[in-house]
Write a protein that holds these residues in place. Structure first.
Motif, PDB file in Angstrom:
ATOM      1  N   ASP A   4       0.821  -1.209   0.000  1.00  0.00           N
ATOM      2  CA  ASP A   4       0.000   0.000   0.000  1.00  0.00           C
ATOM      3  C   ASP A   4       0.853   1.256   0.000  1.00  0.00           C
ATOM      4  N   ALA A   5       1.997   1.190   0.667  1.00  0.00           N
ATOM      5  CA  ALA A   5       2.785   2.408   0.799  1.00  0.00           C
ATOM      6  C   ALA A   5       4.253   2.048   0.954  1.00  0.00           C
ATOM      7  N   ILE A   6       5.105   2.981   0.496  1.00  0.00           N
ATOM      8  CA  ILE A   6       6.532   2.821   0.702  1.00  0.00           C
ATOM      9  C   ILE A   6       6.991   3.966   1.591  1.00  0.00           C
ATOM     10  N   LEU A  28       1.224  -4.335  13.631  1.00  0.00           N
ATOM     11  CA  LEU A  28       0.866  -4.320  12.210  1.00  0.00           C
ATOM     12  C   LEU A  28       0.961  -2.882  11.704  1.00  0.00           C
ATOM     13  N   PHE A  29       1.889  -2.668  10.754  1.00  0.00           N
ATOM     14  CA  PHE A  29       2.039  -1.322  10.171  1.00  0.00           C
ATOM     15  C   PHE A  29       1.168  -1.236   8.934  1.00  0.00           C
ATOM     16  N   ILE A  30       0.294  -0.230   8.949  1.00  0.00           N
ATOM     17  CA  ILE A  30      -0.623  -0.092   7.807  1.00  0.00           C
ATOM     18  C   ILE A  30      -0.602   1.347   7.302  1.00  0.00           C
ATOM     19  N   ALA A  31      -1.174   1.528   6.098  1.00  0.00           N
ATOM     20  CA  ALA A  31      -1.335   2.880   5.554  1.00  0.00           C
ATOM     21  C   ALA A  31      -2.830   3.161   5.451  1.00  0.00           C
ATOM     22  N   GLY A  32      -3.391   3.752   6.512  1.00  0.00           N
ATOM     23  CA  GLY A  32      -4.809   4.146   6.520  1.00  0.00           C
ATOM     24  C   GLY A  32      -5.731   2.991   6.164  1.00  0.00           C
ATOM     25  N   VAL A  73      -0.344   0.193  13.771  1.00  0.00           N
ATOM     26  CA  VAL A  73       0.383   1.455  13.606  1.00  0.00           C
ATOM     27  C   VAL A  73       0.082   2.005  12.210  1.00  0.00           C
ATOM     28  N   ASP A  74      -0.592   3.141  12.197  1.00  0.00           N
ATOM     29  CA  ASP A  74      -0.932   3.755  10.904  1.00  0.00           C
ATOM     30  C   ASP A  74       0.171   4.741  10.518  1.00  0.00           C
TER      31      ASP A  74
END
Lengths: 577, 147, 93
Positions: A31-33, C8-12, C41-42
């Motif tokens: 999803d993101a870097i 858990l690292f997420i993007a939104g 963790v966002d």
């Protein structure tokens, strides 16, 4: 010792992570870097899906609209055909009735005489031939019984009139010996004896059966024609020499919202508050009147109130040697047709815009991902490899072999990162310009496809917006893929060139060429890539030309007008290099 | 006297790794670090280092442009390109801009040191795979001068 | 299991992040009987922790414990990968 071993494990973990990252990126699971300075969101898959979906939907709509348009056109054609048939039919029945009339002129009349009791005393050859009884058989018979005469009025009244006036005329129906019914135009005349008393009646019959039949057929034909004319979608109107309306069909009344009773005698130019006062149209109609010619496909648009579009055809009725007395004017309402066409055009335009926008987003995303990949993954891999190599040289003997292996794997990962970055978005395109990027691309193709590929151009002095740069780069790439797949070329030249008007790129090969008519279709296959390149170019105001013949190689020239090639607000933000 | 080196790279991790290693070398001294092209040009002007280790992809002014400016102002400064980019176009561009060396970022420290020492001694150093590019560039240059 | 820290690292609400969250919840319920605590963790709110932990891409599941540090990347739809990582964790002393 422990510390160094720990470092090695960290390194190994770092490599594992790098490989995991590449794997996740390739499978669209990222999803993101997280970069050094910023975070790049990765939505490439979403963009690809949206692009495909939107493209498919819009293409389907265009196909549907095209089919509807074809249907409407077909209906118009059919009604036009039926209208032609009716006219031919009318002409034929008129001719037939003229021939029948001539036939009647040649026929023998039946002449016979009966006395006041009705007994036949004279019977001519015509009567023999038509009614079927020989003279000797007929003489002495009661005429009305023999012939089963059907009277239109009571015989008593006829007899009264003939005694009073001396003659009678009328139509009678008789039955011949063979049982056939014959309609005759009968003329009776009274004969008197020497004392002036009624003695006998002379009857001359003219067989009008055929004429009657023809008249009935004619009437039926006219009714049939009228019913078709009235159900036709086209408006038909017959005009006299002063362009006044003589008659019109139902469709005409409906189209123009006029009362059938009031329309007759009105002048066409005064209809619809003068909407029809088109000077070009009257010039054409006068020509028909003067010279007896005809015209078809005259288009006229009325913008008062609800906008309408019509196609007019006119032909003379009963064309004499000089000009026509009357004009048949056929008016096809093509408003729906035109509207559909406009909707299709609008849809196509919208499809183009949307496609372009989505492709731009995709390109931007590709570039962001490539940059993030280069910045974070690439840099830390390179850093790791260098540090690990140092560690290898300084570390104890027993770990050197394993470190060597890890370094080799890191090398592999770096190469993959580099390939993936180039695949996603070649950085040279934005840092060193289009020509340099194309040279790089040409070298790559030459190496992998085995043909000689050369870029010729003025260097990179041409300021092109990033959108145009990426579009042209992708277009040339698409064309080179085509050449590699189909052309069997040995030499390919990519020629860049510009002047005050615009910028041109030609891709020319010496391969086997192809039949360019396949570009007219909508099919997949060879033409498909070219078509999408052409659509994109045309959409931003450029042009796309293909010259090819079987066995003669292919040259594709793409042109971009200078005003849309300039850097503009379309360009991406970001780092200049 | 040690070789005075200016590092130019927008990645902290690279700057840290390089300077940590170079400080271990007795004959080398890191005199400055810059994280973008403009700062690199300014620092080179101010410090007059012997060597600039130059990244290509930097914000603002690119490494190629920074190299061109520094080389024009102070041709004695030896500039070595150190980049992730393996495309030969970048090597050509850097060479034309005045760089006297080019290495990929994942090269060994040994190779980096060899390059620094060679360029500092007035020679050139291009990693093995780039040698032919530079050779053809040199040919091009002398042909242009000769013609 | 509680000895390990799951982050858990997420993007939104991005697709893969949401998928990873759902997958991890399911694995927790099915494999661990709900006996686990997950920290989400966002990185769009704060990327500092991600940078500090060396997390380069999201979604990423970071499993830490005494002498253990494992990262599982991607949307975690491959439950086997997560299980293997957890398994590796429980083998360690």
């Amino acid at each position: 010792m422990t510390a160094e071993k720990l470092t090695y494990e960290e390194m190994e973990a770092k490599l594992g992570e790098a490989q995991e990252i590449l794997h996740a990126l390739r499978h669209h699971e990222v999803d993101a870097i997280v970069g050094d300075r910023d975070i790049a969101l990765v939505r490439l898959q979403e963009v690809e899906e949206a692009l495909h979906k939107a493209k498919a939907e819009l293409e389907e709509r265009v196909v549907e609209r095209t089919a509807e348009l074809a249907k409407v056109n077909r209906q118009l054609q059919e009604t036009l055909q039926s209208q032609k048939r009716i006219q031919q039919q009318g002409e034929r029945s008129a001719r037939e009735s003229r021939e029948h009339a001539e036939l009647l002129d040649l026929a023998h009349d039946m002449i016979f005489v009966h006395d006041m009791d009705g007994r036949i005393v004279f019977w001519n050859r015509g009567a023999e031939l038509t009614y079927g009884w020989k003279r000797e058989e007929a003489i002495g018979q009661l005429s009305h019984e023999l012939l089963k005469t059907e009277f239109a009025e009571p015989l008593l009244r006829i007899t009264a009139r003939i005694i009073k006036e001396g003659w009678w005329e009328g139509e009678l129906v008789r039955t011949t010996r063979a049982g056939r019914q014959v309609t005759v135009a009968a003329r009776w005349a009274l004969r008197r004896d020497a004392e002036g008393r009624p003695a006998a009646i002379l009857e001359i019959d003219h067989d009008i059966t055929a004429r009657k039949q023809a008249e009935r057929e004619m009437t039926e034909a006219w009714r049939f024609a009228e019913s078709i004319i009235d159900t036709m979608q086209e408006a038909l109107v017959v005009l006299d020499a002063q362009l006044r309306i003589i008659s019109a069909n139902r469709s005409f009344h409906e189209t123009f919202g006029v009362d059938p009773q009031q329309i007759v005698g009105q002048s066409l130019p005064t209809l619809g508050s003068g909407l029809w006062a088109d000077s070009a149209l009257y010039h054409r109609l006068r020509e028909v009147l003067m010279a007896g010619g005809s015209f078809e496909g005259f288009e006229i648009e009325c913008n008062g109130g609800e906008p309408k579009a019509f196609v007019l055809s006119a032909r003379p009725i009963r064309p004499p040697a000089h000009g026509a007395e009357r004009i048949l004017l056929v008016i096809q309402d093509v408003t729906l047709c035109k509207r559909q066409q406009r909707v299709i055009e609008a849809d196509k335009e919208q499809l183009g815009s949307l496609t372009e926008e989505l492709l731009m987003i995709e390109e931007r995303q590709r570039r962001q991902i490539a940059q993030a990949l280069h910045d974070s993954v690439g840099q830390s891999l390179a850093f790791s490899k260098r540090e690990l190599n140092l560690l290898r040289q300084r570390g104890p003997e027993e770990v050197r072999g394993r470190l060597q292996e890890v370094c080799a794997q890191l090398d592999d990962a770096i190469k993959h990162t580099r390939d993936l970055t180039f695949e996603l978005s070649p950085s040279t395109l934005y840092t060193l310009g289009l020509q340099t990027a194309l040279e790089e691309l040409a070298e790559q193709f030459a190496e992998s496809e085995g043909f000689h590929c050369q870029v010729e151009g003025p260097g990179d002095g041409i300021p092109l917006s990033e959108q145009v740069r990426s579009l042209l780069y992708r277009a040339v790439r698409e064309l080179l893929v085509n050449v590699a797949k189909h052309a069997e070329a040995r030499n390919v030249r990519i020629i860049l060139d510009h002047d005050e008007q615009g910028f041109r790129i030609a891709v020319q090969d010496d391969g086997k060429g192809f039949d360019i008519s396949i570009l007219k279709g909508r099919g997949k296959g060879r033409g498909f890539g070219m078509l999408s390149v052409r659509e994109r170019l045309v959409h931003i105001g450029g042009a796309f030309a293909v010259e090819s013949e079987q066995g003669q190689g292919t040259k594709v020239t793409m042109t971009i007008p200078i005003d849309c090639g300039q850097p503009s607000s379309w360009g991406f933000e970001g780092r200049s290099t | 006297m040690p070789i005075r080196i200016l590092l130019a790279d927008d990645h902290t991790i690279v700057l840290q790794g390089l300077s940590r290693f170079l400080r271990e070398q007795e004959d080398m001294e890191v005199v400055g670090q810059a994280k973008d092209g403009l700062a690199t040009v300014a620092l080179a002007r101010e410090l007059s280092p012997d060597i600039v280790i130059m990244d290509i992809s930097m914000p603002g002014l690119s490494g190629v442009e920074a190299t061109r400016q520094i080389h024009n102002e102070k041709p004695k400064i030896g500039i070595i390109g150190l980049s992730m980019h393996a495309a030969k176009r970048y090597v050509q561009e850097m060479y034309r801009a005045g760089a006297r060396g080019y290495l990929l970022k994942d090269c060994d420290f040994d190779e980096l040191m060899a390059a620094i020492r060679a360029v500092a001694a007035g020679s050139t150093y291009f990693a093995g795979e780039f040698a032919t590019i530079v050779a053809s560039e040199t040919e091009r240059g002398s042909a242009a001068r000769g013609g | 299991m509680a000895r390990y820290r799951l982050r858990l690292f997420i993007a939104g609400d991005e697709i893969n992040s949401a998928a990873a969250k759902a997958s991890l919840d399911r694995i927790c319920a099915e494999d661990l009987g709900g006996d686990c605590r997950i920290e989400i963790v966002d990185i769009l709110r704060d990327a500092r922790l991600a940078v500090a932990e060396g997390i380069v891409v999201t979604p990423a599941l970071l499993i830490t414990g005494p002498g253990l540090r494992t990262v599982v990347l991607g949307n975690l739809t491959d439950a086997g990968k997560v299980r293997a990582a957890l398994q590796r964790g429980s083998e360690k002393p």
